[in-house]
Scaffold this motif. Sequence first.
Motif, PDB file in Angstrom:
ATOM      1  N   ARG A 137      22.737  80.599  59.884  1.00 26.60           N
ATOM      2  CA  ARG A 137      23.829  79.543  59.644  1.00 26.60           C
ATOM      3  C   ARG A 137      23.204  78.884  58.823  1.00 26.60           C
ATOM      4  O   ARG A 137      24.455  78.051  58.653  1.00 26.60           O
ATOM      5  N   THR A 138      22.642  78.525  59.178  1.00 19.79           N
ATOM      6  CA  THR A 138      21.278  77.325  58.071  1.00 19.79           C
ATOM      7  C   THR A 138      21.271  77.458  56.487  1.00 19.79           C
ATOM      8  O   THR A 138      21.816  76.841  56.293  1.00 19.79           O
ATOM      9  N   MET A 139      21.379  79.176  57.050  1.00 20.78           N
ATOM     10  CA  MET A 139      21.148  78.791  55.334  1.00 20.78           C
ATOM     11  C   MET A 139      22.585  79.406  54.811  1.00 20.78           C
ATOM     12  O   MET A 139      22.607  78.988  53.585  1.00 20.78           O
ATOM     13  N   VAL A 140      23.617  79.820  55.437  1.00 20.01           N
ATOM     14  CA  VAL A 140      24.991  80.033  54.928  1.00 20.01           C
ATOM     15  C   VAL A 140      24.946  78.757  54.657  1.00 20.01           C
ATOM     16  O   VAL A 140      26.023  77.924  53.783  1.00 20.01           O
ATOM     17  N   ARG A 141      25.118  76.975  55.716  1.00 22.50           N
ATOM     18  CA  ARG A 141      25.397  75.867  55.237  1.00 22.50           C
ATOM     19  C   ARG A 141      24.238  75.414  53.660  1.00 22.50           C
ATOM     20  O   ARG A 141      25.904  75.033  53.240  1.00 22.50           O
ATOM     21  N   LEU A 142      23.331  75.900  53.672  1.00 22.82           N
ATOM     22  CA  LEU A 142      22.409  75.151  52.620  1.00 22.82           C
ATOM     23  C   LEU A 142      23.533  75.517  50.943  1.00 22.82           C
ATOM     24  O   LEU A 142      23.347  75.429  49.928  1.00 22.82           O
ATOM     25  N   ALA A 143      24.163  77.268  51.207  1.00 23.63           N
ATOM     26  CA  ALA A 143      24.275  77.814  50.654  1.00 23.63           C
ATOM     27  C   ALA A 143      26.016  77.164  49.792  1.00 23.63           C
ATOM     28  O   ALA A 143      25.762  77.333  48.581  1.00 23.63           O
ATOM     29  N   GLU A 144      26.244  76.839  50.849  1.00 26.02           N
ATOM     30  CA  GLU A 144      27.298  76.087  50.627  1.00 26.02           C
ATOM     31  C   GLU A 144      27.494  74.938  49.833  1.00 26.02           C
ATOM     32  O   GLU A 144      28.153  74.310  49.547  1.00 26.02           O
ATOM     33  N   MET A 145      26.578  74.496  50.155  1.00 25.56           N
ATOM     34  CA  MET A 145      26.054  72.931  49.508  1.00 25.56           C
ATOM     35  C   MET A 145      25.288  72.976  48.224  1.00 25.56           C
ATOM     36  O   MET A 145      25.181  72.349  47.756  1.00 25.56           O
ATOM     37  N   GLY A 146      25.184  74.534  47.991  1.00 21.68           N
ATOM     38  CA  GLY A 146      24.482  73.884  46.436  1.00 21.68           C
ATOM     39  C   GLY A 146      23.008  74.807  46.359  1.00 21.68           C
ATOM     40  O   GLY A 146      22.754  75.558  45.479  1.00 21.68           O
ATOM     41  N   ALA A 147      22.403  74.507  47.844  1.00 24.28           N
ATOM     42  CA  ALA A 147      20.447  75.636  47.363  1.00 24.28           C
ATOM     43  C   ALA A 147      20.825  76.758  47.565  1.00 24.28           C
ATOM     44  O   ALA A 147      22.325  77.914  47.745  1.00 24.28           O
ATOM     45  N   VAL A 148      19.617  77.576  46.906  1.00 22.41           N
ATOM     46  CA  VAL A 148      19.588  78.668  46.580  1.00 22.41           C
ATOM     47  C   VAL A 148      18.094  79.217  47.530  1.00 22.41           C
ATOM     48  O   VAL A 148      17.684  78.836  47.412  1.00 22.41           O
ATOM     49  N   ILE A 149      19.000  80.406  47.783  1.00 21.73           N
ATOM     50  CA  ILE A 149      18.089  80.555  49.340  1.00 21.73           C
ATOM     51  C   ILE A 149      17.709  81.970  48.623  1.00 21.73           C
ATOM     52  O   ILE A 149      17.608  83.361  48.467  1.00 21.73           O
ATOM     53  N   ALA A 150      15.898  81.951  48.386  1.00 25.39           N
ATOM     54  CA  ALA A 150      15.328  82.902  47.241  1.00 25.39           C
ATOM     55  C   ALA A 150      14.523  83.639  47.669  1.00 25.39           C
ATOM     56  O   ALA A 150      13.409  83.177  48.449  1.00 25.39           O
ATOM     57  N   PRO A 151      14.477  84.109  49.315  1.00 21.46           N
ATOM     58  CA  PRO A 151      13.209  84.977  50.031  1.00 21.46           C
ATOM     59  C   PRO A 151      12.422  85.002  49.450  1.00 21.46           C
ATOM     60  O   PRO A 151      12.508  85.954  48.300  1.00 21.46           O
ATOM     61  N   PRO A 152      11.058  84.623  49.082  1.00 17.28           N
ATOM     62  CA  PRO A 152       9.664  86.103  48.324  1.00 17.28           C
ATOM     63  C   PRO A 152       9.274  87.325  48.812  1.00 17.28           C
ATOM     64  O   PRO A 152       8.657  87.733  49.491  1.00 17.28           O
ATOM     65  N   LEU A 153      10.783  88.428  48.581  1.00 15.79           N
ATOM     66  CA  LEU A 153      10.600  89.653  48.709  1.00 15.79           C
ATOM     67  C   LEU A 153       9.796  90.520  47.676  1.00 15.79           C
ATOM     68  O   LEU A 153      10.350  90.299  46.788  1.00 15.79           O
ATOM     69  N   PRO A 154       8.949  91.279  48.197  1.00 21.37           N
ATOM     70  CA  PRO A 154       8.081  92.351  47.240  1.00 21.37           C
ATOM     71  C   PRO A 154       9.409  92.717  46.518  1.00 21.37           C
ATOM     72  O   PRO A 154       9.930  93.565  47.357  1.00 21.37           O
ATOM     73  N   ALA A 155       8.955  93.116  44.636  1.00 20.00           N
ATOM     74  CA  ALA A 155       9.525  93.239  43.965  1.00 20.00           C
ATOM     75  C   ALA A 155       8.522  95.110  43.786  1.00 20.00           C
ATOM     76  O   ALA A 155       8.151  94.940  42.795  1.00 20.00           O
ATOM     77  N   PHE A 156       9.437  96.690  44.240  1.00 17.91           N
ATOM     78  CA  PHE A 156       8.249  97.066  44.149  1.00 17.91           C
ATOM     79  C   PHE A 156       8.511  98.572  43.096  1.00 17.91           C
ATOM     80  O   PHE A 156       7.562  99.290  42.503  1.00 17.91           O
ATOM     81  N   TYR A 157       9.138  98.060  42.753  1.00 17.17           N
ATOM     82  CA  TYR A 157       9.474  98.321  40.944  1.00 17.17           C
ATOM     83  C   TYR A 157       8.210  98.035  39.859  1.00 17.17           C
ATOM     84  O   TYR A 157       8.845  98.704  38.946  1.00 17.17           O
ATOM     85  N   ALA A 158       8.345  96.745  40.500  1.00 18.63           N
ATOM     86  CA  ALA A 158       7.289  96.188  39.271  1.00 18.63           C
ATOM     87  C   ALA A 158       5.905  96.605  39.224  1.00 18.63           C
ATOM     88  O   ALA A 158       5.189  96.214  38.653  1.00 18.63           O
ATOM     89  N   GLY A 159       5.406  97.692  40.592  1.00 12.83           N
ATOM     90  CA  GLY A 159       3.821  98.424  40.120  1.00 12.83           C
ATOM     91  C   GLY A 159       3.391  97.261  40.661  1.00 12.83           C
ATOM     92  O   GLY A 159       1.728  97.494  39.972  1.00 12.83           O
ATOM     93  N   PRO A 160       3.495  96.406  42.225  1.00 12.71           N
ATOM     94  CA  PRO A 160       2.420  95.656  42.046  1.00 12.71           C
ATOM     95  C   PRO A 160       1.801  96.011  42.601  1.00 12.71           C
ATOM     96  O   PRO A 160       1.565  97.412  43.447  1.00 12.71           O
ATOM     97  N   ALA A 161      -0.328  95.648  42.014  1.00 12.57           N
ATOM     98  CA  ALA A 161      -1.326  96.923  42.177  1.00 12.57           C
ATOM     99  C   ALA A 161      -2.311  95.835  43.172  1.00 12.57           C
ATOM    100  O   ALA A 161      -3.616  96.206  44.064  1.00 12.57           O
ATOM    101  N   SER A 162      -1.353  94.309  43.434  1.00 15.68           N
ATOM    102  CA  SER A 162      -2.113  93.093  43.801  1.00 15.68           C
ATOM    103  C   SER A 162      -1.414  92.681  44.455  1.00 15.68           C
ATOM    104  O   SER A 162      -0.109  92.465  44.772  1.00 15.68           O
ATOM    105  N   LEU A 163      -1.419  91.702  46.193  1.00 14.58           N
ATOM    106  CA  LEU A 163      -0.763  90.718  46.647  1.00 14.58           C
ATOM    107  C   LEU A 163      -0.827  89.567  45.413  1.00 14.58           C
ATOM    108  O   LEU A 163       0.273  88.749  45.705  1.00 14.58           O
ATOM    109  N   GLU A 164      -1.762  89.377  44.764  1.00 16.35           N
ATOM    110  CA  GLU A 164      -1.095  88.510  43.416  1.00 16.35           C
ATOM    111  C   GLU A 164      -0.244  88.719  41.994  1.00 16.35           C
ATOM    112  O   GLU A 164       0.755  87.960  42.417  1.00 16.35           O
ATOM    113  N   ASP A 165      -0.166  90.263  42.370  1.00 20.12           N
ATOM    114  CA  ASP A 165       1.325  90.569  41.339  1.00 20.12           C
ATOM    115  C   ASP A 165       2.533  90.215  42.020  1.00 20.12           C
ATOM    116  O   ASP A 165       3.216  89.861  42.020  1.00 20.12           O
TER     117      ASP A 165
END
Length: 201
Positions: A137-165
């Motif tokens: 609900r807090t995230m919804v409120r922030l989104a309604e206020m104009g914030a972008v919620i962008a959790p740092p989720l791995p993009a496996f399609y990019a073929g990461p070879a390390s945690l740094e990637d």
Amino acid sequence: MSNPERARLVVGVSGASGVAYGLRVLDACRELEVESHLIFSKAAALTLSQETRLSLADAQAKADVAYRAGDIGAAVASGSFPTLGMIVAPCSVRTMSEIATGVTASLLTRAADVTLKERRPLVLMVRETPLHLGHLRTMVRLAEMGAVIAPPLPAFYAGPASLEDMVDQSVGRALDLFGLSWRPVKRWGQDVGPIGGGGEA
């Protein structure tokens, strides 16, 4: 010293696990020649010591300008100080909750509030799992206020070879939201995946 001719980005680092995200945002700003204005929360300084071998001074040295968490008179506390916006990487639940209520107790959350009121991009790389209903609900409120919620989720399609990637891909995609294109990002249809979309539906 701040250079008014350079694009500026406010970088907040809160106490959630994942301080590497904030550090890589600072590295990206340096590479992109974007002036970084850094705010480390008190809790983030503790996380830094637990997750890296860097001191707070080392981390602050990565930024063009660094502020104390309690410096509510700092330039970034005013909407008259022009910036591209603000990213909080990582963003703790406490930090996002403060921003959502508008009752800001530190420079980090004050700067975020200023970013929202000036209708500038505010990107929150929220680091928490699992999420209960109050978080959502807090995230919804922030989104309604104009914030972008962008959790740092791995993009496996990019073929990461390390945690740094994985870190770099998440950071780069967050920077896309400010119109900043960072070299390490792998893009679908360009660096990976089908080119030209010629597959069957």
